[in-house]
Design a protein around this motif. Structure first.
Motif, short mmCIF file in Angstrom:
data_model
loop_
_atom_site.label_atom_id
_atom_site.label_comp_id
_atom_site.label_asym_id
_atom_site.label_seq_id
_atom_site.Cartn_x
_atom_site.Cartn_y
_atom_site.Cartn_z
N LEU A 181 5.12 -7.44 19.14
CA LEU A 181 4.03 -6.47 19.21
C LEU A 181 3.24 -6.44 17.90
N MET A 182 3.95 -6.40 16.79
CA MET A 182 3.27 -6.38 15.49
C MET A 182 2.44 -7.64 15.27
N ALA A 183 3.03 -8.79 15.61
CA ALA A 183 2.33 -10.06 15.39
C ALA A 183 1.12 -10.22 16.30
N SER A 184 1.25 -9.77 17.55
CA SER A 184 0.19 -10.00 18.54
C SER A 184 -0.95 -8.99 18.46
N TYR A 185 -0.62 -7.74 18.15
CA TYR A 185 -1.64 -6.69 18.23
C TYR A 185 -1.95 -6.04 16.88
N GLY A 186 -1.20 -6.38 15.84
CA GLY A 186 -1.43 -5.77 14.54
C GLY A 186 -2.25 -6.64 13.61
N HIS A 187 -2.56 -6.07 12.46
CA HIS A 187 -3.30 -6.82 11.43
C HIS A 187 -2.97 -6.24 10.07
N ALA A 188 -3.29 -7.00 9.04
CA ALA A 188 -2.99 -6.56 7.69
C ALA A 188 -3.74 -5.28 7.35
N ALA A 189 -3.08 -4.37 6.64
CA ALA A 189 -3.71 -3.13 6.22
C ALA A 189 -4.66 -3.40 5.06
N PRO A 190 -5.54 -2.44 4.74
CA PRO A 190 -6.43 -2.61 3.58
C PRO A 190 -5.62 -2.78 2.30
N PRO A 191 -6.22 -3.33 1.26
CA PRO A 191 -5.51 -3.45 -0.03
C PRO A 191 -4.94 -2.10 -0.49
N GLY A 192 -3.69 -2.11 -0.92
CA GLY A 192 -3.03 -0.87 -1.32
C GLY A 192 -2.25 -0.22 -0.22
N GLY A 193 -2.42 -0.71 1.03
CA GLY A 193 -1.65 -0.17 2.14
C GLY A 193 -2.31 1.04 2.78
N LEU A 194 -1.74 1.48 3.90
CA LEU A 194 -2.25 2.65 4.60
C LEU A 194 -1.90 3.92 3.84
N ASN A 195 -2.84 4.86 3.81
CA ASN A 195 -2.60 6.15 3.14
C ASN A 195 -2.15 5.97 1.70
N ASN A 196 -2.64 4.88 1.06
CA ASN A 196 -2.29 4.57 -0.33
C ASN A 196 -0.81 4.33 -0.54
N ILE A 197 -0.13 3.91 0.53
CA ILE A 197 1.30 3.57 0.45
C ILE A 197 1.42 2.07 0.67
N ALA A 198 1.78 1.33 -0.38
CA ALA A 198 1.75 -0.13 -0.32
C ALA A 198 2.67 -0.69 0.75
N GLU A 199 3.81 -0.01 0.97
CA GLU A 199 4.77 -0.53 1.93
C GLU A 199 4.23 -0.53 3.36
N GLN A 200 3.23 0.33 3.62
CA GLN A 200 2.58 0.33 4.93
C GLN A 200 1.47 -0.72 4.92
N SER A 201 1.90 -1.97 4.85
CA SER A 201 0.97 -3.08 4.62
C SER A 201 0.49 -3.71 5.91
N TRP A 202 0.92 -3.20 7.05
CA TRP A 202 0.53 -3.74 8.36
C TRP A 202 0.07 -2.58 9.21
N GLU A 203 -0.85 -2.82 10.10
CA GLU A 203 -1.44 -1.74 10.89
C GLU A 203 -1.50 -2.15 12.35
N ILE A 204 -1.12 -1.23 13.21
CA ILE A 204 -1.19 -1.45 14.65
C ILE A 204 -1.57 -0.13 15.30
N GLY A 205 -2.38 -0.18 16.33
CA GLY A 205 -2.86 1.06 16.95
C GLY A 205 -2.83 0.99 18.46
N GLY A 206 -3.23 2.12 19.09
CA GLY A 206 -3.34 2.17 20.53
C GLY A 206 -2.00 2.09 21.25
N ALA A 207 -2.03 1.53 22.47
CA ALA A 207 -0.81 1.40 23.28
C ALA A 207 0.26 0.56 22.61
N PRO A 208 -0.07 -0.57 21.94
CA PRO A 208 0.97 -1.35 21.25
C PRO A 208 1.70 -0.53 20.18
N ALA A 209 0.99 0.37 19.50
CA ALA A 209 1.64 1.21 18.49
C ALA A 209 2.67 2.13 19.15
N LYS A 210 2.31 2.68 20.32
CA LYS A 210 3.27 3.52 21.04
C LYS A 210 4.48 2.71 21.49
#
Length: 530
Positions: A354-383
C-alpha cells in the motif's frame, strides 16, 4: 505471615513486574509527538510560522532516548540470572521494583537529554530483571494445565500497562510545559511500590527452595498452591517426587554452571529460547508500539486524532490477549507461533504494498515537521494501512505476545533455568535496543521498505518454528526435560492437555497412570548416567 495460595492471585501480583515494560512503551508513544516534549528537548529549529512548533530531538538522538530502556534491560536480564539463583525469584523481582522507582524519579526530574537517557537506562535494568524472572517464578509455581495461562498473564499485564499509561499520558498532554511528561513518568512508580509489598504475601518458588535443600518449605508451598492445604494430596506427592528425582539426577550427572548451557545437549534448547525472544522483537510489534504515532502520522493523522487512533491498537492488544489466556494451554505453543507469524507477515507485506503503490515521499523535514514521518499516504489506502496495523496487533496479541514469555522458562532444567531465561530474555532486549535505535532513521532513509523487512522476518520465523520448536504444553517441567533428553523431532510433538488435567485432579487410576507414563518420553531414572 499470611501467604496467598491461589495461583491466579499469585500471578496477578507477580505479573505487575511485566507491566512495567508496558508503562514505558505507551508513555513514550504518547509523549513523543507532543510539543511540550519536543520543545523541552529540542535540538533543531523552532518554526517561525508556529511559535510553539519545535522539531525536537533528531532522529538519531530520539532513537538513543528510546533505546536506553531496552539497553538497560539487556544488562538487567543478564544480571538477573545470578540474583535469582542466589537470593530467590521473589527477592530478584523486589530488587527490580526498587530499581524501577529510582529510574522513574530520574526520568521524571530530567533537566536534559543526558539525564533522561540515564533515567530510562536505570528503568531498563528493572524491566530486564522483572521480565526475565517473573515468567520463571510463576512457571515454577503453576500446575502444567495452567502454566501457559499464568505465564501468559505477563503479556496481558504488559498490554494493560500500555493501555493505562497511554491514556494517563494522553490526559497529561493537556498540561502546560514539562508537566505533560513529568507527571506520567512520576505516576509509573506506583505499580512498582505495590509490587514490592505485594510480593511479601507470596510464596517462594518450590523448585528454588528444593534446589537449596529447603524441602519442608518446598512441600509447604506445594501444599498451599496445589494441595489446597492438604499435604497428602496426590498431585502434591507427584510434583514433590518429580522435583526430588530431577534434582537428584542433576546433582549426579551435571556440572552446574552457565557453561553447561553451551554444551551440545543443552545448546539446542538455548538456541530455541534465544530465538523465541529474538523473533518476538523481529515481528516488529514493539516498533509499532513505540512509533505508532509516526506510522499514523504518515497516514494523515495528527494531533489528538493521531493519539486517539493509536490508542485503539492498545485496546485491541488487551482484548485479543485474553484469548491466549483462556486457550493457550489447549492450543499449545507451536501452532500459535506459526499461525501468528504467517498472519503478521501478511499484514506487513500488505502495508508495504500500500505504501509503495499509493504513497509518496513527504516534503523535506517530514510531515508536521517530524522527520520520521518521511512518507505520505492518503485517502482509502491510508485507511487500509491503519486497518492492516490493527490486524497486525490482533494477530500478535494471542500468539507471539504471550508465548514468547511462556515458552523459554519451560525449556530448561531447574539447575540452569534462572540463568538460561536471563540469557534468552537478554536477547529480547538487545534486539529491542537495536530496533528502537535504528527504526526512526530507517523511516527517514528507507521509508515503506521497513514493512518489507519485518514481513520477511515473520515468514522466516514461521519456518523456523515448524522445524525446530517442540511442543511443551500439557507437560510438567520435569517431563519437558525428558523430552529433550530423548530427542523427539519438533514436528512430532503434541499437546496432551486432557490427561494432564486428570492427573492434577488425581483422577487417573493405576492403569491410566502407567499409560500416561509410557506416552511420555523416557523417565529420568531410565536415562543413562553421564
Amino acid at each position: 505471615m499470611y501467604q496467598i495460595g491461589n495461583i491466579y492471585g499469585i500471578t496477578a501480583i507477580a505479573v505487575i513486574g511485566g507491566g512495567l515494560f508496558g508503562f514505558d512503551i505507551s508513555s513514550m508513544s504518547a509523549i513523543l509527538p507532543t510539543q511540550q516534549y519536543r520543545c523541552y528537548f529540542n535540538e533543531g529549529p523552532s518554526y517561525a510560522d508556529d511559535p510553539d512548533g519545535c522539531s525536537g530531538p533528531t532522529a538519531n538522538v530520539q532513537g538513543g532516548i528510546t533505546a536506553a530502556m531496552p539497553g538497560g534491560s539487556f544488562c538487567g536480564a543478564l544480571l538477573s540470572g545470578y540474583i535469582t539463583d542466589k537470593l530467590g525469584r521473589k527477592t530478584a523481582i523486589q530488587i527490580g521494583s526498587v530499581i524501577w522507582c529510582i529510574g522513574s524519579i530520574i526520568s521524571c526530574a530530567s533537566q536534559n537529554i543526558a539525564m533522561l537517557i540515564v533515567g530510562r537506562f536505570i528503568n531498563g535494568i528493572a524491566v530486564g530483571i522483572c521480565s526475565a524472572q517473573v515468567p520463571v517464578y510463576v512457571s515454577e509455581l503453576a500446575p502444567p494445565s495452567k502454566r501457559g495461562r499464568v505465564v501468559g498473564a505477563q503479556q496481558w499485564a504488559i498490554t494493560w500497562g500500555i493501555l493505562i499509561l497511554f491514556y494517563v499520558s494522553y490526559g497529561c498532554t493537556f498540561l502546560d510545559g514539562p508537566q505533560a511528561w513529568r507527571v506520567p513518568w512520576g505516576i509509573q512508580m506506583l505499580p512498582a511500590v505495590f509490587l514490592f509489598f505485594g510480593l511479601l504475601l507470596l510464596p517462594e518458588s518450590p523448585r528454588w527452595l528444593a534446589r537449596h535443600d529447603k524441602w519442608e518449605e518446598c512441600h509447604a508451598v506445594l501444599t498451599l498452591v496445589h494441595g489446597k492445604g492438604d499435604p497428602n494430596a496426590p498431585f502434591v506427592a507427584l510434583e514433590l517426587n518429580e522435583i526430588k528425582q530431577m534434582i537428584e539426577f542433576e546433582r549426579q550427572n551435571a556440572d552446574v554452571s552457565i557453561k553447561e548451557l553451551f554444551h551440545p545437549k543443552m545448546l539446542n534448547r538455548l538456541h530455541i529460547g534465544v530465538f523465541t525472544q529474538i523473533w518476538s522483537q523481529l515481528t516488529g510489534m514493539n516498533v509499532m508500539m513505540y512509533y505508532i504515532t509516526y506510522v499514523f502520522g504518515m497516514a494523515g493523522l495528527s494531533g489528538n486524532n493521531n493519539l486517539i487512533a493509536s490508542s485503539i491498537q492498545y485496546v485491541i492488544n488487551v482484548f485479543m490477549t485474553v484469548f491466549a489466556l483462556i486457550f493457550i494451554d489447549r492450543w499449545g505453543r507451536r501452532w500459535p507461533l506459526m499461525i501468528g507469524a504467517l498472519l503478521m507477515a501478511t499484514w506487513m507485506f500488505a502495508n508495504a504494498g500500500l505504501m509503495a503503490s499509493y504513497g509518496h515521499a513527504a516534503p523535506p523535514g517530514g510531515l508536521n515537521n517530524i522527520a520520521e514521518q518521511s512518507w505520505e499516504i492518503g485517502g482509502a489506502p491510508a485507511k487500509a494501512v491503519i486497518a492492516c496495523t490493527y490486524l497486525f496487533v490482533a494477530s500478535y496479541a494471542p500468539t507471539w505476545g504471550p508465548v514468547s514469555w511462556i515458552y523459554p522458562p519451560e525449556l530448561f532444567p531447574l539447575r540452569v533455568r534462572g540463568k538460561a531465561v536471563a540469557i534468552t530474555t537478554s536477547s529480547n532486549w538487545i534486539f529491542n535496543f537495536a530496533l528502537s535505535y535504528f527504526v526512526p532513521p530507517a523511516f527517514v532513509n528507507i521509508q515503506w521498505k521497513v514493512y518489507l523487512i519485518f514481513g520477511v522476518f515473520c515468514t522466516a520465523m514461521a519456518i523456523h518454528v515448524f522445524f525446530c520448536f517442540p511442543e511443551t504444553s500439557g507437560k510438567t517441567l520435569e517431563d519437558i526435560e525428558e523430552l529433550f533428553l530423548v530427542g523427539v523431532p519438533a514436528w512430532k510433538t503434541h499437546v496432551d492437555y486432557q490427561s494432564t488435567r486428570r492427573a492434577e485432579a488425581g483422577d487417573l487410576n493405576d492403569k491410566e497412570k502407567a499409560l500416561h507414563h509410557e506416552k511420555s518420553p523416557e523417565r529420568v531414572e531410565d536415562v543413562p548416567k553421564a
